[in-house]
Design an enzyme around this catalytic site. Structure first.
Site, mmCIF file in Angstrom:
data_model
loop_
_atom_site.group_PDB
_atom_site.id
_atom_site.type_symbol
_atom_site.label_atom_id
_atom_site.label_comp_id
_atom_site.label_asym_id
_atom_site.label_seq_id
_atom_site.Cartn_x
_atom_site.Cartn_y
_atom_site.Cartn_z
ATOM 1 C CB SER A 5 -0.898 -0.002 1.231
ATOM 2 O OG SER A 5 -0.141 -0.262 2.386
ATOM 3 C CB SER A 23 -3.183 -1.960 -2.233
ATOM 4 O OG SER A 23 -2.160 -1.029 -2.116
ATOM 5 C CG ASP A 46 -3.144 2.080 -2.582
ATOM 6 O OD1 ASP A 46 -2.260 1.603 -1.855
ATOM 7 O OD2 ASP A 46 -3.514 1.560 -3.641
#
Lengths: 347, 347, 347, 347
Positions: free
Chosen positions: C233, C271, C273
């Protein structure tokens, strides 16, 4: 056994209730409390266990709805992205969310290790309300041991009112805390349940309304009026065995606001009001690339929406009616709503 | 047959492509155009038909993602709430969205009536970009007849470039318009397709990058530089036969932005950049209270995300490479990218 | 002094850079690290201090944008509701977020007490990436003492690469971690700065692209290929002294995704983000009922969007280029990108 | 003059009201209606003019909140992105939104031309409810001429009830339509107003509750019960002269749901419930790069939240009490609530 809303002749809504009229009418759901009760500490932790399986390996569809985001609840982002739940649900006071989060990580890692599952990433859900009026919140009295104890003592027929995370909470400037309710409905000839557990800590006394009667204003005339503020917050944790997608769950739990409004709240400014919901109707964990799941026909959601509104209203009432008067930090006091219920007959 | 990106030796990504490398590789999907092409009008309408069934009676899971909401696309709210699609998807110019919406309502009501279904409420999806540079947009040249014609002429192997809604669009200050691409992938031993259709109308010439080469800056040295503005907008309509939920579709289509960035765009301010996606993998219409559906295991989405990024990049290139030079309103001109492709060999 | 991206002849974008080309070019912003570096622990904490004032009494406009919510960052809900920042910003590893949150609460309460401000509610922002590859994450090695040390050692000209929270992070399967960059622009004749600090931990080697060159694929041919996964991430923390509203900040930080895509990422599935941004241009704390503030004209955001994209791309490169090779938990290794930079000359 | 809620001795809330107790108590706001009233057509258009200036050149901060997105209202996306309003606000029936959108574009372009402003892009806001019960909605009876007439006849002291877009609407299975209300409050010694205009078309008779009394159930005993469905929808358009940002406006208008819940609605499934709000407190149009604006201190929003809840409740009541009995399409009838108000004295 605690006396609850219906025991005082107060009827909320019209849908049939579950056997216990609690969130644990949803099969598999249990609730545990650990209460911290000293002279200056009135706080604790409450945990909702979503089922008998190890939830990390048996993730459930879930959703969150933020009615008012002025709060510190942790773990919502991943639920919004993935639409799933992978830990029990923890409730505590505002300044203890970090510690409870860390304790939850520890519990999940240990349980994973016991099962041979190495967990390198986990998303605990930790919800909070602010009990600073009755509790010396700055000392962050809830520890990992309390979290573990709440997990271990989880049961189906749990207590409500001033217990667990609800010990120090206030609702409409009376004593609030933990409350629950449930409703049942039929889909394709089978019966399903929607239940809710609330941690109530919101509302001004002035605005409290029960069954359409402005009981808050009646109480005010009986005692010196406090500052009228709709502060604090409320958490609503919904569970159902009806197979709802994350998107549908979000639509359902959003109706919790209806129950709050009927009790007189206008969803005040400095309040963290958060709804969370999960379904035990199917799991989103699986080995196949494509999972076979069920979902309720969108056209049939109306009844579940009604159930969500009724459950919220009754659960908040239960949180107040099951709570006894508490005197806490700096000698501050919250009276039980029960003391004033007779006023409902006077209007 | 039109020459496309691969015909010029440009490779986008690494995943295998569908048979036609178009959105219509998804079984049942067809695309129709009606172009308005007069001296001052360079505009039109393009329609994506999601399948062979009457979509209003056979609703499909769908999602929208707004990358930049500075636009006028219509019908998104209901998709966000219900996660479903109930009409074909219409694309046109900015000031014609109301008229095309009305035409779509008319077409759906008539088709419903023909089938004995009384429609009192319908949510057409109408997307737009602004072709005011090449088109006298204020005259709103697209009529209900054009919409009907686009519907009637829908086909599997449709044209790209300066056709339909793409007739007057500009992309990176060259000629843009309609483009498409697709990728295939395997789930539980079966092959599935993700495809996209774009209406490209965004980007500054200066920023255009192909295969990592700053071709935009090379073109600038060849002609008088215009104002460098990343204005305009882009619509991406994704289709797949993989059974994705609305939430999953939203995750997938969000990756369209990756394709735009790789071509040099930074998603400029005054731009309505909208992604839409639907799945033909199952229908959310049904008579039962509880529907049995499929959903892709979340852990398998990664490949579909990659496909979404690759498709977006190649579809935008196709929209430019298939478009011929257009001279329109007030004599303004947009050159075809094809004229400059040789520059890619010079870096 | 560390060698950075530009020192290797790599140019990112075209806008002018701040004096240090770091987030701390925004006046008042400082960054502190505390690194935990043992044989099995490669982790730490990094903190961004938003200004010289006590932020709790001098709240700043802020915004969050979740690009991919598969992560555990804490405190976002309140930022989304109130659009403001009231603590420093903390970065650490995934399983330490609870402990760091609790430490942050402690630090803020103590600082409040020192100033005579009783804090009963506080919303620390704690962001995370997962360093489980190089770090024995299950042991949660970051403690309150590390958080305090990061706060105390905050400085304007801070280190990048494998330091603080970045010690154990991987980026495109090479060594990642902390990176920063900034750009300057003019509004009404005055110069303003936008800067970013990233914690990079995302991407597959295979996809890494620098200046349009597929360096990741070149590196693969030089060594045994690993599993190609765009996991992990990235966190991007933006700061600016331009007076942006919370809504405008959200638009700006969203463009960080452009920088990631240009380096080859397609924003993989598993992930977390997250982009965060704040402005030091004005405070939303004040005694009056109505505050007088400034806001950038919406029409002038385009340049700031471009800056956000450029900063993200260069900061990720800095996080890799400033990082040295690290061997950690179970003997696993991440090589520095620097080792392979010469490949860029070979294409 | 129409008799309104207070004229029947019904009190809603406790805050002071504006001079007319209408949205037009906000200086500059006017409302126009054009009613289509034939044997089979009971429909129309209502327009809210936000001020004396040409709104396209004098954009105002604005926000939307979608309580239930099962609706077809147009133009919301850009409001969510830019937080501003650039046209009047139009209300009509569900199937006429496209035509009214097109008419609005025409009016704005013509007005722009008259002022020498070339408009190539414009975002009209068109809201709708479904009047198919009383109106032959499939014929789409509202035309551009009706829209123009509503604009031209806009006035400060407008009519409520079965007029304009409200002509064919039903509320709690009685006659609904247009209603309005306002509340005043003080900030820094100056008085400000919040007003609302509703288009009411939601709710089941069974659930209607006034002042806490279940009048809906009382009415049911007086006549043959209809199907109990909380269908239909409601639009709430808020205006204020308090300087709120877009984010703050969204928080305020969200409280409209409280008013609906207090009248017995549980926000049924197949309903498009949308709140919109704008502030005349400042304009976001300007020539400078940086604009000087005002914003209400977040701590002072509580009173405006209460106002929003009270206004919504009273405006819906006004929409019903000002409406007369209507017999429309296929001889269907909606009775006026006024006929039953005496029941409130019987409980």
């Amino acid at each position: 056994m605690q006396k609850r809303t219906a025991d005082y002749g107060i009827t909320v809504g019209e849908m049939p209730k579950g056997a216990m009229n609690k969130i644990s009418d949803v099969p598999g759901v249990r609730v545990g409390h650990c209460t911290v009760d000293t002279e200056s500490h009135k706080t604790g932790v409450t945990v909702v266990l979503p089922g008998e399986n190890f939830i990390f390996s048996h993730k459930l569809p879930a959703a969150v709805y933020v009615l008012n985001g002025y709060g510190k609840s942790l773990g919502l982002m991943q639920v919004e992205e993935l639409g799933s739940l992978e830990t029990p649900i923890f409730l505590t006071n505002t300044l203890n969310v970090g510690l409870v989060h860390d304790a939850a990580v520890g519990i999940m890692l240990a349980e994973g290790a016991r099962r041979g599952i190495e967990i390198a990433s986990i998303n605990p859900l930790v919800f909070e309300c602010n009990d600073a009026y009755l509790n010396d919140i700055g000392e962050r009295a809830v520890t990992a041991a309390h979290v573990a104890q709440a997990m271990e003592t989880a049961e189906v027929d749990f207590r409500e009112g001033d217990v667990g995370a609800g010990k120090g909470m206030s609702c409409h400037q009376l004593k609030g805390g933990i409350g629950s309710a449930s409703r049942v409905f039929t889909l394709d000839q089978n019966e399903y349940t929607l239940g809710v557990l609330v941690l109530s800590n919101h509302g001004a006394l002035h605005d409290l309304t029960i069954g359409g009667k402005a009981i808050g204003k009646m109480i005010e005339t009986q005692r010196q009026a406090e500052l009228r503020e709709d502060k604090g917050s409320i958490i609503l944790v919904y569970a159902t065995d009806a197979p709802l997608t994350s998107r549908q769950l979000r639509r359902v739990i959003k109706r919790g606001a209806v129950g709050l409004a009927r009790l007189g709240s206008f969803i005040g400014e400095s309040s963290g009001d958060v709804m969370f919901g999960f379904s035990t109707g199917y799991s989103v964990s699986g080995a196949d690339d494509i999972l076979q799941i069920s979902m309720v026909n969108e056209k049939k959601l109306d009844t579940i929406f009604r159930a969500a509104a009724e459950c919220a209203e009754e659960a908040v009432l239960n949180s107040m009616i099951c709570a006894e008067r508490v005197v806490g930090y700096r000698g501050r006091m919250r009276e039980s709503l029960v003391k004033y219920l007779a006023l409902l007959g006077d209007s």
